[in-house]
Motif scaffolding. Structure first.
Motif, short mmCIF file in Angstrom:
data_model
loop_
_atom_site.label_atom_id
_atom_site.label_comp_id
_atom_site.label_asym_id
_atom_site.label_seq_id
_atom_site.Cartn_x
_atom_site.Cartn_y
_atom_site.Cartn_z
N ARG A 37 40.88 40.72 31.48
CA ARG A 37 40.62 40.29 30.11
C ARG A 37 39.82 41.36 29.38
N GLN A 38 39.96 41.33 28.07
CA GLN A 38 39.26 42.30 27.24
C GLN A 38 38.76 41.63 25.98
N ALA A 39 37.45 41.58 25.85
CA ALA A 39 36.82 41.03 24.66
C ALA A 39 36.67 42.13 23.62
N PRO A 40 36.55 41.76 22.34
CA PRO A 40 36.41 42.77 21.28
C PRO A 40 35.24 43.70 21.54
N GLY A 41 35.49 44.99 21.48
CA GLY A 41 34.44 45.97 21.66
C GLY A 41 34.02 46.22 23.09
N LYS A 42 34.72 45.60 24.03
CA LYS A 42 34.36 45.75 25.44
C LYS A 42 35.53 46.33 26.23
N GLU A 43 35.22 46.82 27.41
CA GLU A 43 36.26 47.35 28.28
C GLU A 43 37.02 46.20 28.96
N ARG A 44 38.22 46.53 29.41
CA ARG A 44 39.01 45.56 30.14
C ARG A 44 38.33 45.27 31.48
N GLU A 45 38.19 43.99 31.80
CA GLU A 45 37.49 43.63 33.02
C GLU A 45 38.36 42.74 33.91
N PHE A 46 38.09 42.86 35.19
CA PHE A 46 38.82 42.12 36.21
C PHE A 46 38.47 40.64 36.16
N VAL A 47 39.49 39.79 36.38
CA VAL A 47 39.29 38.35 36.45
C VAL A 47 39.65 37.82 37.83
N ALA A 48 40.87 38.09 38.28
CA ALA A 48 41.33 37.56 39.56
C ALA A 48 42.53 38.35 40.05
N THR A 49 42.73 38.30 41.38
CA THR A 49 43.88 38.98 41.97
C THR A 49 44.43 38.16 43.12
N SER A 57 46.07 34.81 52.87
CA SER A 57 45.54 34.11 51.69
C SER A 57 44.65 35.04 50.90
N GLY A 58 45.27 36.06 50.35
CA GLY A 58 44.48 37.08 49.69
C GLY A 58 44.27 36.79 48.23
N ILE A 59 43.18 36.11 47.91
CA ILE A 59 42.79 35.81 46.53
C ILE A 59 41.34 36.19 46.36
N TYR A 60 41.05 36.79 45.22
CA TYR A 60 39.69 37.25 44.94
C TYR A 60 39.39 37.06 43.46
N TYR A 61 38.16 36.64 43.16
CA TYR A 61 37.76 36.36 41.78
C TYR A 61 36.53 37.17 41.40
N ALA A 62 36.44 37.45 40.12
CA ALA A 62 35.20 37.98 39.59
C ALA A 62 34.14 36.90 39.68
N ASP A 63 32.90 37.29 39.90
CA ASP A 63 31.81 36.33 40.04
C ASP A 63 31.70 35.43 38.80
N THR A 70 41.43 29.46 38.69
CA THR A 70 42.27 29.47 39.88
C THR A 70 43.53 30.26 39.60
N ILE A 71 43.78 31.26 40.42
CA ILE A 71 45.00 32.06 40.32
C ILE A 71 46.02 31.53 41.32
N SER A 72 47.29 31.49 40.91
CA SER A 72 48.33 31.02 41.81
C SER A 72 49.65 31.66 41.43
N ARG A 73 50.62 31.49 42.32
CA ARG A 73 51.93 32.10 42.09
C ARG A 73 53.00 31.12 42.54
N LEU A 82 47.07 31.25 35.76
CA LEU A 82 45.62 31.27 35.81
C LEU A 82 45.14 29.98 35.18
N GLN A 83 44.71 29.05 36.03
CA GLN A 83 44.13 27.80 35.55
C GLN A 83 42.66 28.04 35.24
N MET A 84 42.28 27.78 34.01
CA MET A 84 40.91 28.04 33.57
C MET A 84 40.25 26.73 33.17
N ASN A 85 39.23 26.35 33.90
CA ASN A 85 38.48 25.13 33.62
C ASN A 85 37.05 25.46 33.21
N SER A 86 36.39 24.50 32.62
CA SER A 86 34.99 24.67 32.20
C SER A 86 34.82 25.95 31.40
N LEU A 87 35.69 26.14 30.44
CA LEU A 87 35.67 27.38 29.67
C LEU A 87 34.38 27.51 28.88
#
Length: 127
Positions: A37-49, A57-63, A70-73, A82-87
């Motif tokens: 993800r990339q917010a205005p004025g910020k660099e692109r940052e990792f969310v999940a892979t 079961s190779g899944i990893y999230y940013a803190d 939750t990432i799924s395929r 990418l299921q995003m809760n408690s936004l």
């Protein structure tokens, strides 16, 4: 492979959204997939892979999103989610999906680790 991200929108803090990343051209299960993800004025940052199918079961999230996202395929639909809760307001950004054919050692959390990118879908969280 071509990637098409969708599902963004405007949501109140505490709400949920599900982003989709549909692939065409090749099967998603052959790739390491990621969300950034990339917010205005910020660099692109990792969310999940998520690693290729058959890589365990190779899944990893940013803190910052762990426990909320939750990432799924779905191989049958050739789509990643990418299921995003408690936004939170801080989650507001343009979200990109990405794919890589080459599986690098460790977790692939840098934009440079990925070759293919979707066009981005905007998530706006109102406080």
């Amino acid at each position: 492979v071509q990637l098409q991200a969708s599902g963004g929108g405007l949501v109140q803090a505490g709400g949920s959204l599900r982003l989709s990343c549909e692939a065409s051209g090749r099967t998603l299960s052959s790739y390491v997939m990621g969300w950034f993800r990339q917010a205005p004025g910020k660099e692109r940052e990792f969310v999940a892979t998520i690693r290729r199918s058959g890589s365990g079961s190779g899944i990893y999230y940013a803190d910052s999103v762990k426990g909320r996202f939750t990432i799924s395929r779905d191989s049958a639909k050739n789509t990643m989610y990418l299921q995003m809760n408690s936004l939170q307001f801080e989650d507001t950004a343009l979200y990109y999906c990405s794919a890589a054919e080459r599986h690098l050692a460790g977790w692939m959390t840098r934009p440079a680790d990925y070759t293919y990118w979707g066009q981005g879908t905007l998530v706006t969280v109102s406080s």
